[in-house]
Write an enzyme that holds these catalytic residues in place. Structure first.
Site, PDB file in Angstrom:
ATOM      1  N   ALA A   1     -40.486  -3.941  29.181  1.00 35.93           N
ATOM      2  CA  ALA A   1     -41.058  -5.288  29.280  1.00 35.93           C
ATOM      3  C   ALA A   1     -40.710  -5.890  30.639  1.00 35.93           C
ATOM      4  CB  ALA A   1     -40.524  -6.157  28.154  1.00 35.93           C
ATOM      5  N   ASN A   2     -41.034  -7.158  30.837  1.00 36.16           N
ATOM      6  CA  ASN A   2     -40.646  -7.868  32.061  1.00 36.16           C
ATOM      7  C   ASN A   2     -40.326  -9.316  31.715  1.00 36.16           C
ATOM      8  OD1 ASN A   2     -43.115  -9.590  32.422  1.00 36.16           O
ATOM      9  ND2 ASN A   2     -44.075  -7.578  32.472  1.00 36.16           N
ATOM     10  N   ARG A   3     -39.965 -10.103  32.718  1.00 37.03           N
ATOM     11  CA  ARG A   3     -39.410 -11.442  32.479  1.00 37.03           C
ATOM     12  C   ARG A   3     -40.437 -12.551  32.316  1.00 37.03           C
ATOM     13  NH1 ARG A   3     -34.098 -10.811  33.161  1.00 37.03           N
ATOM     14  NH2 ARG A   3     -33.409  -9.156  34.567  1.00 37.03           N
TER      15      ARG A   3
END
Ligand code: CTP
Ligand code: CA
Length: 224
Positions: free
Chosen positions: A33-35
């Site tokens: 995932a990412n932020r």
């Protein structure tokens, strides 16, 4: 109803917005995932709806609520996000805000990967995800106005110009997402609008204010 207030320059216009991260499974219990929080994309979907547009929001997994007055489709993976966007065509406006994972795990399996005593960690084979913005920017049913974002940590404007061309966008909203800026996951954003006409640097604003300004710019560009 707040949605009923104010001028409706986008009445009769259809818009597609992507927002949030994507989650790319490694196995049934793990993902990449990412932020991204989805705050900026969701705010843009709401702002377009406030100007009268019929908005479909295709959102990755986020912890914020569906915006009022918007049709929200929930997806996890980039490939599902592309399917959701294509299903929402035709449209007049596309604003691709999602932080789409560039790669998925090519070898994602149906079983949890187990540790094997004495063996090296499992190698993750990656495959490139479809580029949703580029697909829309070059689509036979291309919306009249295609807007992308350029999340950069260096050479923000040069990279944004390159993305404008390569992805077939009319506008790129460029921002510096270096950790020191606090933009990823934060409530403020500092963007520059890059088009073939040049660069317009906006002041540091609340993400809702960036959304309102962008929606107004989109309405202005589309005209009556
Ligand atoms: N984008 C997309 N689909 C992808 C990757 C990106 O639709 N698979 C969109 C994003 O929503 C954004 C724009 O393309 O509007 C730019 O995303 P960005 O990650 O900055 O660009 P990339 O082309 O992925 O290049 P890189 O991450 O290497 O800078
Ligand atoms: Ca990327």
């Amino acid at each position: 109803n707040l949605l009923d207030e104010g001028p409706k320059p986008l009445a009769g216009r259809r818009a597609i917005v992507t927002s949030g991260p994507t989650h790319e499974p490694i196995d049934p219990v793990r993902y990449i995932a990412n932020r991204s929080s989805g705050r900026q994309g969701h705010a843009i979907a709401a702002a377009l709806a406030r100007l009268g547009a019929d908005v479909t929001l295709v959102s990755g997994p986020v912890e914020i609520a569906d915006p009022a007055g918007v049709r929200t489709i929930h997806v996890e993976r980039a490939e599902e996000m592309l399917d959701g966007v294509l299903a929402a065509l035709p449209a007049d406006i596309a604003v691709m805000v999602a932080a789409v994972a560039d790669w998925r795990v090519a070898t994602a399996g149906g079983q949890k990967i187990k540790k094997k005593p004495g063996e090296a960690p499992p190698p993750l084979q990656l495959a490139e995800n479809p580029d949703i913005l580029k697909t829309i920017g070059h689509h036979a049913q291309r919306p009249k106005l295609v807007v992308g974002f350029a999340a950069e940590t260096q050479e923000v404007e040069a990279n944004a110009r390159e993305k404008l061309k390569r992805k077939g966008a009319d506008l790129i909203v460029a921002n510096d997402v270096s950790p020191k800026t606090g933009i990823m996951g934060g409530s403020r954003n500092s963007v520059s609008i890059v088009s073939k006409d040049g660069v317009d640097a906006w002041p540091d604003l609340d993400k809702n204010e960036v959304a309102a300004r962008l929606a107004a710019l989109i309405a202005e560009r589309l005209g009556p």
